[in-house]
Design an enzyme around this catalytic site. Structure first.
Site, PDB file in Angstrom:
ATOM      1  CG  LEU A 530     -15.142   6.527  34.796  1.00 16.95           C
ATOM      2  CD1 LEU A 530     -15.251   5.180  34.076  1.00 16.95           C
ATOM      3  CD2 LEU A 530     -13.681   6.925  34.954  1.00 16.95           C
ATOM      4  CB  THR A 695     -14.513   8.649  30.222  1.00 13.26           C
ATOM      5  OG1 THR A 695     -14.272   9.761  31.105  1.00 13.26           O
ATOM      6  CG2 THR A 695     -13.619   7.508  30.662  1.00 13.26           C
ATOM      7  CB  ALA A 696     -11.105  12.569  27.982  1.00 16.82           C
ATOM      8  CG  HIS A 697     -13.614  14.633  31.655  1.00 18.60           C
ATOM      9  ND1 HIS A 697     -14.783  15.285  31.302  1.00 18.60           N
ATOM     10  CD2 HIS A 697     -12.648  15.138  30.840  1.00 18.60           C
ATOM     11  CE1 HIS A 697     -14.529  16.140  30.324  1.00 18.60           C
ATOM     12  NE2 HIS A 697     -13.251  16.067  30.028  1.00 18.60           N
ATOM     13  CD  GLN A 698      -9.581   9.378  33.357  1.00 20.30           C
ATOM     14  OE1 GLN A 698      -8.505   9.863  33.656  1.00 20.30           O
ATOM     15  NE2 GLN A 698     -10.002   9.338  32.095  1.00 20.30           N
TER      16      GLN A 698
END
EC number: 1.1.3.20
Length: 766
Positions: A530, A695-698
């Site tokens: 994440l 989080t903005a990233h997965q």
């Protein structure tokens, strides 16, 4: 020949009219009012408790003696006066999905009883007058505040979860909702202008390329945008759908029976599920190569003239889960795009190439030779060139200027962020869609390639339910993908048959689709990374640097970054925080303190630290989403918070602080102030839930591996279990990346598209 040409032109005239009618009929939601809120089905008891909690967070206070109309409106409007509890009631009645909703509703019911209130609130709920035991709505306001604060710091996780649920929902809804005048009673006091005044009222339209060098092009010019010719709305009449498919050169759809109401079956070469940074690249490459491609997208399509830049309605419409996603324990808040173009439509423009040390690790340590190849070098060059990636910036916004100055003062490295936008594009609203269309999302690049090729269609508001696959021949364990089952809204399902199926739903949704389709690889839904991030803030009064006109939400969202802690896998960047998300993040220790913090919104800078995480989680979204932060990641992030506090202080902040629930803030320059805060950061952990993590990233939930034991997909992007089924999104990342993932996602997808071209060529020869 002349008669045939006249017939073709007539057909295209009819097609344009059908497109306009279809687009008009399909715009049931908009980005000004948003979709209708879900009916509030909470009981009166639940609503009484919810209203009391919301008003404890945000009560009505008379400040008329100030003479400031903005402050009077803000302080005087309680959460219930703004209708916030009703909106939250709709969310809890089916407007959002989360496994904790049942427990939250149970807690609200218990708080409507004297015994439930005593159990959850303890002695603070007692009255000094008979009958002594009270329901939560009857408790005095100052005691309610005391109870909420105790929940935020409780060692009991259920109480901490209860606090987070109520606080996050209340703040997000109150500060981002709009009234009939498209404003909010808090905005003047916050110094917030609402939508970008330079762009909000623009209704310019793109022009589509001429269909023919004749009068037909004049009709085409009036279409809303470059994707219009490729949009196919499945709520259109059956004959319109058939006509559009025929005009685009697709086979005539078929039905299971002769009944006009029976489900349709569409036919194509490739079906791509998802239109984000992965799926759009595959779709654009394959369509330009001459293959018939259908893109299935569960989100809506909004042309730039329809973007309102209003935080509340936009996040509700263009973000996954309406912008309200968290892990099961409310430990991590997640942001993900859910619209045509996916995350690329609402991200912050960062275009960072795959770091060399990550490529070396994936290539040499994990055996994935793709990442050490010239083919991958070429893919990086192609996608960056297609997006017009460059690193110059003409004018830096508030947050980035502060990050840069603080780093320079401390001697930390700081550099420009490569972006898919020109140097003079300094828009602070691009996370709500780029109204100027200067940010080159996939809506402006790969999907335009698809539309321009004449070989592709995009189906908005359609959700893939299952990938179809069948045994190719007896004695062969591996089946072959042959399409997907799709649902449009609440209508009957339809089928798309294809030679190749590409799943690109993102790291949250791709595992669920594969599992529903019968895939059993142990890596599907596991190893979710994440890039957990934590923030620090600094307050810069207007009299201080930067100059007074600069405000926190204006200017480019992400133009500066620091690799000062690169040895710890930490990257320092700046976020986009408009009032709703700012309020969610801001510590609450009392109603009065919180209001005061909010009035400083426009001059409060934030910096965040993200870590290339070793910790991981699992996803069965939306039913379950778990994540466990690794102890080493926690220690690295603590170093990141320490560095951010020092950077903000060095940049000239009057006050600095973290987002920990205790709400500590110290004045810069006072003896021991900053050092005391740094010691507090070092002393306490981040895994106890006291500090918001976002989080903005997965990535990584269907990771690439050299065999079925180590990964869910092969280095070509094809899943190990099913022939002709490919995955093209961030879920295939072998590990966490450590930087913003858009370029890496597109580069891998570009390589996967080349593999699919080879696959289709082999199939053609058979």
């Amino acid at each position: 020949m002349a008669e045939q040409r006249v017939h073709d032109l007539g057909a295209r005239h009819e097609h344009i009219d059908e497109v306009k009618s279809s687009v008009s009929a399909s715009k049931k939601w908009n980005l000004r009012g948003g979709r209708p809120t879900h009916p509030n089905l909470l009981s009166k008891r639940e609503m009484d408790s919810l209203t009391a909690a919301c008003d404890a967070f945000l009560p009505s206070v008379d400040v008329s003696d100030t003479g400031d109309e903005g402050l009077i409106a803000f302080y005087g409007t309680s959460a219930s006066m703004a209708g916030t509890p009703e909106r939250i009631g709709g969310l809890l009645s089916g407007g959002m999905q989360h496994p904790a909703i049942g427990l939250l509703r149970l807690a609200l019911w218990l708080l409507s009883t004297w015994y439930g209130t005593f159990i959850l609130c303890g002695r603070a709920s007692l009255s000094n007058q008979f009958p002594y035991l009270q329901k939560f709505p009857q408790v005095r306001r100052e005691k309610q505040e005391e109870i909420l604060l105790s929940w935020s710091r409780s060692s009991l996780r259920p109480l901490k979860m209860l606090y987070k649920c109520l606080k996050y929902l209340t703040m997000k809804e109150y500060f981002s909702q709009i009234n009939d005048k498209e404003t909010n009673p808090s905005w003047d006091a916050l110094g917030y202008c609402g939508p970008d005044p330079e762009l909000a009222d623009q209704s310019q339209h793109f022009r589509t390329p001429p269909l023919e060098e004749d009068s037909v092009s004049q009709e085409a010019d009036s279409c809303p945008g470059p994707l219009d010719s490729a949009l196919l709305y499945m709520d259109s009449p059956r004959d319109v759908i058939t006509r559009k498919l025929q005009i685009a050169g697709f086979p005539t759809p078929t039905s299971g029976t002769n009944s006009p109401s029976s489900p349709l079956t569409l036919h194509c070469d490739v079906v791509v599920v998802g239109s984000g940074s992965g799926g759009s690249v595959v779709a654009g490459v394959l369509a330009k190569a001459g293959h018939r491609v259908i893109v299935v997208e569960k989100g809506h399509y909004y042309h730039r003239s329809e973007l309102s830049l209003l935080e509340g309605p936009t996040i509700a419409e263009m973000y996954e889960g309406g912008g309200i996603i968290s892990t099961d324990d409310i430990g991590v808040i997640l942001l993900a795009g859910s619209t045509v173009g996916g995350g690329s439509t609402v991200n912050w423009s960062a275009c960072i190439r795959t770091p060399d040390h990550v490529r070396n690790e994936w290539c040499n340590k994990l055996g994935l030779r793709l990442f050490g190849s010239e083919a991958y070098d070429h893919a990086l060059d192609v996608v960056c060139g297609h997006m017009g990636v460059q690193s110059d910036v003409e004018e830096e916004g508030f947050n980035n200027a502060i990050l840069r100055k603080g780093c320079v003062e401390l001697g930390y490295p700081v550099s420009n962020v490569p972006r898919n936008a020109p140097p003079d594009h300094c828009c602070g609203w691009c996370h709500l869609g780029c109204k100027s269309a200067r940010k080159k999302s996939t809506q402006e690049t790969w999907l335009v390639d698809l539309a321009g090729s004449g070989n592709g269609l995009i189906l908005p508001r359609c959700k893939a339910l299952k990938v179809l696959h069948r045994k190719k021949k007896k004695g062969v364990d591996r089946s072959t993908a042959n399409g997907v089952i799709v649902r449009f809204g609440s209508r009957e399902d339809f089928i798309i048959e294809s030679k190749v199926t590409v799943v690109a739903c993102g790291a949250l949704n791709t595992p669920g689709l594969l599992k529903r389709s019968g895939l059993r690889n142990a890596n599907v839904g596991k190893n979710l990374h994440l890039h957990p991030a934590v923030l620090a803030w600094g307050y810069f009064p207007p009299a201080r640097w930067p100059e007074e006109p600069k405000k926190s939400y204006e200017g480019g969202i992400l133009t500066a970054m620091s690799t000062a802690l690169a040895s710890y896998d930490i990257l320092l960047e700046t976020p986009a925080l408009h009032p709703g998300m700012f309020a969610v993040a801001t510590p609450w220790i009392s109603a009065a303190d919180f209001r005061e913090r909010m009035t400083r919104f426009s001059r409060t800078a934030h910096v965040f630290a993200l870590v290339r995480d070793k910790g991981s989680g699992t996803t069965d979204y939306p039913h379950s989403l778990t994540y466990g932060m690794d102890a080493e990641d926690e220690e690295k992030l603590k170093k990141g918070v320490e560095a951010m506090v020092r950077i903000l202080a060095a940049a000239g902040a009057e006050e600095v602080g973290t987002l920990h629930c205790k709400g500590e803030r110290v004045r810069v320059g006072e003896e021991g102030g900053v050092e005391w805060l740094v010691k507090e950061v070092r002393r306490r952990g981040l895994r106890d839930g006291g500090t918001p993590v976002s989080t903005a990233h997965q990535m990584g939930s269907c990771r690439m591996g050299t065999d079925a034991r180590t990964g869910a997909v092969s280095p070509t992007g094809e899943v190990w279990e099913v022939e002709g089924l490919f995955v093209a999104d961030t879920s295939v990342f072998p590990t966490a990346l450590g930087v913003n993932p858009m370029v890496t996602a597109q580069a891998i997808a570009y390589c996967t598209a080349q593999s699919i071209l080879e696959f289709l060529e082999q199939e053609r020869k058979l």
